[in-house]
Design a protein around this motif. Structure first.
Motif, mmCIF file in Angstrom:
data_model
loop_
_atom_site.group_PDB
_atom_site.id
_atom_site.type_symbol
_atom_site.label_atom_id
_atom_site.label_comp_id
_atom_site.label_asym_id
_atom_site.label_seq_id
_atom_site.Cartn_x
_atom_site.Cartn_y
_atom_site.Cartn_z
ATOM 1 N N GLY A 197 0.718 -1.016 -0.007
ATOM 2 C CA GLY A 197 0.037 -0.020 -0.116
ATOM 3 C C GLY A 197 0.671 1.190 0.032
ATOM 4 N N PRO A 198 0.203 2.509 -0.233
ATOM 5 C CA PRO A 198 0.903 3.455 -0.268
ATOM 6 C C PRO A 198 1.291 4.193 1.313
ATOM 7 N N PRO A 199 2.147 5.106 1.217
ATOM 8 C CA PRO A 199 2.630 5.943 2.533
ATOM 9 C C PRO A 199 1.220 6.223 3.408
ATOM 10 N N GLY A 200 1.211 5.952 4.494
ATOM 11 C CA GLY A 200 0.072 6.592 5.360
ATOM 12 C C GLY A 200 -0.939 5.759 5.489
ATOM 13 N N CYS A 201 -0.980 4.592 4.707
ATOM 14 C CA CYS A 201 -2.416 3.764 4.589
ATOM 15 C C CYS A 201 -2.574 3.016 6.020
ATOM 16 N N GLY A 202 -1.708 2.694 6.831
ATOM 17 C CA GLY A 202 -1.725 1.842 7.926
ATOM 18 C C GLY A 202 -1.018 0.594 8.164
ATOM 19 N N LYS A 203 -0.071 0.363 7.288
ATOM 20 C CA LYS A 203 0.687 -0.855 6.932
ATOM 21 C C LYS A 203 1.459 -1.169 8.185
ATOM 22 N N THR A 204 2.223 -0.144 8.784
ATOM 23 C CA THR A 204 2.793 -0.398 10.030
ATOM 24 C C THR A 204 1.902 -0.529 11.185
ATOM 25 N N ILE A 205 0.724 -0.065 11.365
ATOM 26 C CA ILE A 205 -0.176 -0.220 12.535
ATOM 27 C C ILE A 205 -0.605 -1.775 12.295
ATOM 28 N N LEU A 206 -0.869 -2.178 11.266
ATOM 29 C CA LEU A 206 -1.221 -3.653 10.967
ATOM 30 C C LEU A 206 -0.064 -4.625 11.304
ATOM 31 N N GLY A 207 0.992 -4.160 10.889
ATOM 32 C CA GLY A 207 2.200 -5.183 11.295
ATOM 33 C C GLY A 207 2.358 -4.948 12.918
ATOM 34 N N VAL A 208 2.472 -3.812 13.381
ATOM 35 C CA VAL A 208 2.477 -3.815 15.004
ATOM 36 C C VAL A 208 1.484 -4.558 15.642
ATOM 37 N N SER A 209 0.271 -4.694 15.141
ATOM 38 C CA SER A 209 -0.877 -5.472 15.694
ATOM 39 C C SER A 209 -0.659 -6.923 15.800
ATOM 40 N N HIS A 210 -0.182 -7.150 14.430
ATOM 41 C CA HIS A 210 0.616 -8.662 14.308
ATOM 42 C C HIS A 210 1.536 -9.152 15.595
ATOM 43 N N LEU A 211 2.501 -8.023 16.019
ATOM 44 C CA LEU A 211 3.233 -8.344 16.949
ATOM 45 C C LEU A 211 2.694 -8.285 18.262
ATOM 46 N N GLY A 250 -6.809 1.242 17.524
ATOM 47 C CA GLY A 250 -6.243 0.495 16.615
ATOM 48 C C GLY A 250 -7.022 0.526 15.298
ATOM 49 N N ILE A 251 -6.895 -0.710 14.360
ATOM 50 C CA ILE A 251 -7.633 -0.840 13.165
ATOM 51 C C ILE A 251 -8.932 -1.320 13.407
ATOM 52 N N GLU A 252 -10.034 -0.622 12.676
ATOM 53 C CA GLU A 252 -11.217 -1.138 12.682
ATOM 54 C C GLU A 252 -11.879 -1.206 11.555
ATOM 55 N N ILE A 253 -12.056 -2.477 10.860
ATOM 56 C CA ILE A 253 -12.713 -2.873 9.573
ATOM 57 C C ILE A 253 -14.074 -2.661 9.856
ATOM 58 N N GLN A 254 -14.463 -1.883 8.814
ATOM 59 C CA GLN A 254 -16.025 -1.497 8.612
ATOM 60 C C GLN A 254 -16.661 -2.806 7.866
ATOM 61 N N PRO A 255 -18.167 -2.637 7.910
ATOM 62 C CA PRO A 255 -18.881 -3.665 7.486
ATOM 63 C C PRO A 255 -18.754 -3.900 5.723
ATOM 64 N N PRO A 256 -18.871 -4.892 5.113
ATOM 65 C CA PRO A 256 -18.669 -4.901 3.521
ATOM 66 C C PRO A 256 -18.913 -3.675 2.990
ATOM 67 N N PHE A 257 -17.908 -3.294 2.006
ATOM 68 C CA PHE A 257 -17.841 -2.051 1.453
ATOM 69 C C PHE A 257 -19.062 -2.238 -0.135
ATOM 70 N N GLN A 258 -20.279 -1.268 -0.137
ATOM 71 C CA GLN A 258 -21.022 -1.582 -1.144
ATOM 72 C C GLN A 258 -20.537 -0.298 -2.127
ATOM 73 N N PRO A 259 -20.051 -0.200 -3.220
ATOM 74 C CA PRO A 259 -19.610 0.746 -4.309
ATOM 75 C C PRO A 259 -20.933 1.562 -4.530
ATOM 76 N N SER A 260 -20.763 2.719 -4.366
ATOM 77 C CA SER A 260 -21.874 3.593 -5.059
ATOM 78 C C SER A 260 -21.629 3.993 -6.541
ATOM 79 N N PRO A 261 -22.823 4.595 -7.042
ATOM 80 C CA PRO A 261 -22.522 4.867 -8.590
ATOM 81 C C PRO A 261 -21.283 5.853 -8.702
ATOM 82 N N GLU A 262 -20.983 6.701 -7.722
ATOM 83 C CA GLU A 262 -19.769 7.658 -7.797
ATOM 84 C C GLU A 262 -18.580 6.791 -7.867
ATOM 85 N N LEU A 263 -18.511 5.764 -7.090
ATOM 86 C CA LEU A 263 -17.179 5.160 -6.711
ATOM 87 C C LEU A 263 -17.165 4.001 -8.243
ATOM 88 N N LEU A 264 -17.948 3.682 -8.741
ATOM 89 C CA LEU A 264 -17.933 2.737 -9.931
ATOM 90 C C LEU A 264 -17.434 3.510 -10.919
#
Length: 490
Positions: A273-287, A464-478
């Motif tokens: 992922g790109p910088p600032g997206c949360g990769k480090t926090i996810l890895g630290v959660s693993h530890l 920490g990280i909180e995953i939201q419910p399944p993502f439903q793409p809106s017309p704008e996102l499509l």
């Protein structure tokens, strides 16, 4: 089959005292052998020879160091005093320095050979260093005379049971025809590319046992020479153990819910992922999850130093300070400047073996890829590293930075080779929508387990990280093309 073929001879070994070199040599120098150490001026030959002498002197072996038109002994000793291996108490009882240049000038190679035999006999030495073999070669009347000198030195080494190191500068061909007579040839060299330089050691020839092929990095520090064998030559060729049905979890409840069985123990996970997206926090959660279960953990980082990392983790409810203090977690920080792959691997694997590490997080893999002077090695290096980690039962998370900050496309840097050897692939990214930056996560690949493939938005909170419910793409996102995101099967 002859008895010698059934039971090959076992040679006595001489430890060099150079960390990492004995494994390259298959266990050290073979006793009573004659070895040539070749390299340009400044390559480290003199330091290497002295390091061997002082190491052997500490074990009770007497050493004779003979120079031919080299720097004066007082100057040499002055330069050695800053080295950790230097021990003035060994002089002159166990290490004795002699100049043989005048004898060489006056009586040629026969006189020099007689000097070496006499001094070795008088001092009862087990190690001989002849520093400046190129001068002896130049003083030889012919190639035949030089071959005869080396031959007679070999005979003396066998009869008197001493081991000889002959140091020479690489003038002309790296390996002269005469050098084929000796028991081994070690080459020290310095490589330069653009503005970078690094040191390499290669065993050109070694009688008595197999040695590790190819080039191996080494460095010269106050400790002397330190060799870092190339990881690809060190890993076992046997199949790693089968860790069976053991499963592990990230320690992020909402993410673990997407992987009901958990992911395989001793597997490798690549988080991209790109910088600032949360990769480090996810890895630290693993530890943090490993620490909660009482597992020894290790983190290797290239960007954020230990203090900054612990502060960052504390801000999302992941306290690491106590684990670092009591040794359950070790933080290894590497300056993201010029990366030596084998040094990183050596330091990492040393801690894995010593503490029995079960969880590893390597943060900032991009730094290793971008700053190494050996880009062609990246793929085989990571294949060897992940194999060795799997052998030790280490569950590993790597993070790899992608260049695109946000947008409909994901640039996957496949050139690292790690995406092919990683059993699990997770993608994290940003999406800009209606003036707000949103974070998205998708599981792209998971080894031997079912998982929720839907694209999920996630938040980074004080817990920490909180995953939201399944993502439903809106017309704008499509319209933005987000539905083409890897792993989006909704």
């Amino acid at each position: 089959m002859s008895p010698s073929e059934q039971h090959p001879p076992v040679f006595e070994r001489i430890a060099t005292g150079v960390p990492g070199l004995d494994p390259v040599l298959g266990g050290g120098l073979v006793a009573s052998g004659v070895y040539i150490v070749v390299g340009e001026p400044g390559a480290g030959k003199t330091i290497f020879a002295n390091q061997l002498c002082y190491s052997q002197a500490q074990q009770g072996t007497r050493c004779l160091y003979v120079t031919l038109l080299a720097e004066s002994h007082s100057r040499m000793l002055a330069n050695l005093r800053s080295m950790a291996f230097f021990d003035a108490s060994q002089l002159p009882q166990r290490i004795y320095y002699v100049s043989g240049f005048r004898m060489l000038e006056e009586q040629g190679l026969p006189g020099l050979l007689e000097l070496l035999r006499r001094e070795m006999r008088n001092h009862g030495a087990g190690i001989l260093v002849l520093d400046g073999l190129v001068q002896a070669q130049e003083a030889a009347g012919s190639s035949r005379d030089f071959k005869k000198f080396i031959h007679e030195l070999q005979v003396s080494a066998g009869l008197s049971r001493f081991t000889a190191l002959l140091l020479t500068s690489s003038v002309g061909p790296t390996v002269h025809p005469e050098y084929t007579m000796v028991d081994g040839i070690l080459e020290l060299r310095e490589r330069t590319a653009a503005m970078r330089s690094w040191r390499e050691l290669q065993v050109r020839k070694f009688r008595g046992s197999a040695s590790l092929n190819g080039s191996h990095h080494f460095r010269i520090s106050e400790a002397g020479l330190e060799v870092f064998p190339r990881l690809e030559t060190m890993v076992s060729r046997s199949q790693p153990p089968d860790w069976g049905t053991q499963r592990v979890r990230f320690g992020v409840p909402t993410l673990d819910a997407m992987i009901p069985e958990g992911f395989a123990a001793a597997s490798t996970t690549l988080v991209m992922g790109p910088p600032g997206c949360g990769k480090t926090i996810l890895g630290v959660s693993h530890l943090a999850e490993g620490l909660r279960l009482g597992e020894p953990c290790l983190m290797v980082s290239f960007y954020e130093g230990p203090d900054r990392l612990m502060h960052k983790a504390a801000n999302v409810g992941l306290s690491l300070a106590s684990a670092v203090k009591d040794g359950r977690l070790v933080l290894q920080w590497n300056m993201p400047a010029e990366c030596n792959l084998d040094l990183v691997a050596h330091t990492l694997m040393e801690d894995v073996r010593r503490r029995g590490v079960k969880r590893l997080f390597v943060d900032g893999l991009s730094a290793m890829v971008e700053t190494t002077n050996e880009p062609a090695r990246i793929s085989p290096f990571f294949a060897a590293l992940t194999q060795e980690l799997r052998r030790h039962g280490v569950t590993t998370v790597f993070t790899l930075e992608t260049p695109r900050l946000f947008g409909p496309d994901m640039d996957v840097p496949l050139g690292t080779g790690l995406s092919g050897v990683a059993e699990n692939l997770l993608f994290m990214r940003h999406l800009e929508l209606n003036g707000r930056l949103r974070r998205l996560l998708s599981i792209f690949k998971l080894r031997d387990a079912d998982y929720d493939p839907t694209l999920r938005e996630f938040l980074i909170t004080s817990q920490g990280i909180e995953i939201q419910p399944p993502f439903q793409p809106s017309p704008e996102l499509l319209l933005t093309g987000i539905a083409r995101f890897p792993g989006n099967h909704s």
